[in-house]
Enzyme design. Structure first.
Site, PDB file in Angstrom:
ATOM      1  N   HIS A 192       0.758  -1.223  -0.040  1.00 15.00           N
ATOM      2  CA  HIS A 192       0.008   0.086  -0.125  1.00 15.00           C
ATOM      3  C   HIS A 192       0.875   1.171  -0.026  1.00 15.00           C
ATOM      4  CE1 HIS A 192      -2.954   2.735   2.547  1.00 15.00           C
ATOM      5  NE2 HIS A 192      -2.916   2.958   1.001  1.00 15.00           N
ATOM      6  N   VAL A 201       5.483   2.763   2.781  1.00 13.05           N
ATOM      7  CA  VAL A 201       4.722   1.598   2.171  1.00 13.05           C
ATOM      8  C   VAL A 201       4.231   0.506   3.172  1.00 13.05           C
ATOM      9  CG1 VAL A 201       5.014  -0.488   0.492  1.00 13.05           C
ATOM     10  CG2 VAL A 201       6.225   1.671   0.153  1.00 13.05           C
ATOM     11  N   GLU A 202       3.078   0.439   3.279  1.00 12.44           N
ATOM     12  CA  GLU A 202       2.376  -0.519   4.170  1.00 12.44           C
ATOM     13  C   GLU A 202       2.298  -1.870   3.479  1.00 12.44           C
ATOM     14  OE1 GLU A 202      -1.402  -0.223   7.245  1.00 12.44           O
ATOM     15  OE2 GLU A 202      -1.530   0.301   5.042  1.00 12.44           O
ATOM     16  N   ILE A 203       3.070  -2.824   4.033  1.00 11.44           N
ATOM     17  CA  ILE A 203       2.977  -4.276   3.688  1.00 11.44           C
ATOM     18  C   ILE A 203       1.945  -5.054   4.277  1.00 11.44           C
ATOM     19  CG2 ILE A 203       4.503  -6.385   3.115  1.00 11.44           C
ATOM     20  CD1 ILE A 203       6.812  -4.464   3.226  1.00 11.44           C
ATOM     21  N   THR A 255      -3.126   2.390   8.373  1.00 15.18           N
ATOM     22  CA  THR A 255      -3.043   3.490   7.732  1.00 15.18           C
ATOM     23  C   THR A 255      -4.384   4.021   7.308  1.00 15.18           C
ATOM     24  OG1 THR A 255      -2.145   2.719   5.832  1.00 15.18           O
ATOM     25  CG2 THR A 255      -0.531   3.405   7.466  1.00 15.18           C
TER      26      THR A 255
END
Length: 280
Positions: free
Chosen positions: A137, A148-150, A186
């Site tokens: 994301h 970056v949201e993994i 987030t």
């Protein structure tokens, strides 16, 4: 040199392509629409030119970045064996499943979805090997925001997570890993703030400008919640709000002002009018 495929040349896709090319990757973007592809190319060149003016890199590096991004029309035009293919199309479950199934057939080492709210496990149902699939994301504008949201699904392997972390670092990003819970971390934080800002505007607390000034001055947010909503797209905000309302309850219910604006075609930047006016 890392080989990166990006599916979708819209707002997020162009940003992902840009940072990957800036890192030295060979990037191929799948975008069937000629007009959108031309707009994508213009955004890449304008953004690179702005970076040159700010002294971020040289004109030669900007030219190399532009040359490092190729455009094709169909997923089937992608070669096999990319290091990663990142899907970045509209937030529609069935559309993403269809795209991911086609992308998986190109046999990338890692397959990722840039989704802000959809379930990774639900999307993984379209993928033959879900151990190599996860969410990545990104945040808009991708070239400026470092996170970056993994998102790991139930079947995501440790190798896939390590590959995603390494890719994020290669792009110059920080990463965090979250489980596949609706809205992840987030999106829930971001959405609840934007919905409350809309309710404040709706009830006449103050103007959109002043609400956003409160967020930027008091909390040092780079962009206020209403302006950010315009950038994200009010239609996207509405879809995500409805999805999170179904998952987490009424605190994510979309305000009437949001529903009304979307019904009137006031979608933010993409339509030229949202909570703010956006000249084309």
């Amino acid at each position: 040199m890392k080989r990166v495929g990006v599916i979708g040349g819209g707002t997020m896709g162009v940003g992902i392509a840009y940072v990957c090319a800036q890192a030295g990757g060979a990037v191929t973007v799948v975008e069937p629409d000629d007009e959108r592809a031309e707009r994508m190319r213009g955004i890449i060149r304008d953004t690179a030119a702005g970076a040159v003016k700010r002294g971020k890199f040289s004109s030669a590096e900007a030219d190399a970045l532009d040359r490092g991004i190729e455009r094709v029309r169909e997923i089937s035009d992608l070669a096999e064996g990319f290091d990663v293919i990142i899907e970045s199309v509209f937030e529609d479950l069935e559309l993403k499943r269809s795209v991911l199934a086609s992308a998986a057939a190109r046999n990338p080492d890692l397959l990722a979805s840039n989704t802000s709210a959809l379930s990774i496990d639900s999307l993984a149902e379209a993928v033959p090997d879900p151990s190599r699939f996860l969410g990545m994301h990104f945040f808009n504008p991708v070239w400026s925001l470092k996170l970056v949201e993994i998102v790991r699904g139930d079947a995501t392997s440790e190798d896939a997570l390590e590959t995603a972390r390494a890719l994020a670092a290669w792009m110059g990003k920080e990463s965090l890993v979250v489980h596949d819970v609706p809205g992840f971390a987030t999106s829930r934080l971001d959405l609840i703030a934007s919905l409350e800002a809309m309710r404040m505007l709706e009830s006449g607390v103050t103007s959109a400008e002043e609400i956003d000034r409160a967020a930027t001055l008091a909390y040092r947010h780079p962009v206020g919640p209403l302006r950010l909503s315009d950038i994200v797209g009010l239609d996207v905000r509405l879809d995500v709000a409805r999805a999170l309302e179904a998952a987490h309850g009424s605190r994510f219910a979309p305000p009437k002002i949001l529903e009304q604006m979307v019904a009137e075609g006031k979608l933010g930047v993409k339509s030229g009018q949202g909570f703010f006016h956006w000249p084309q």
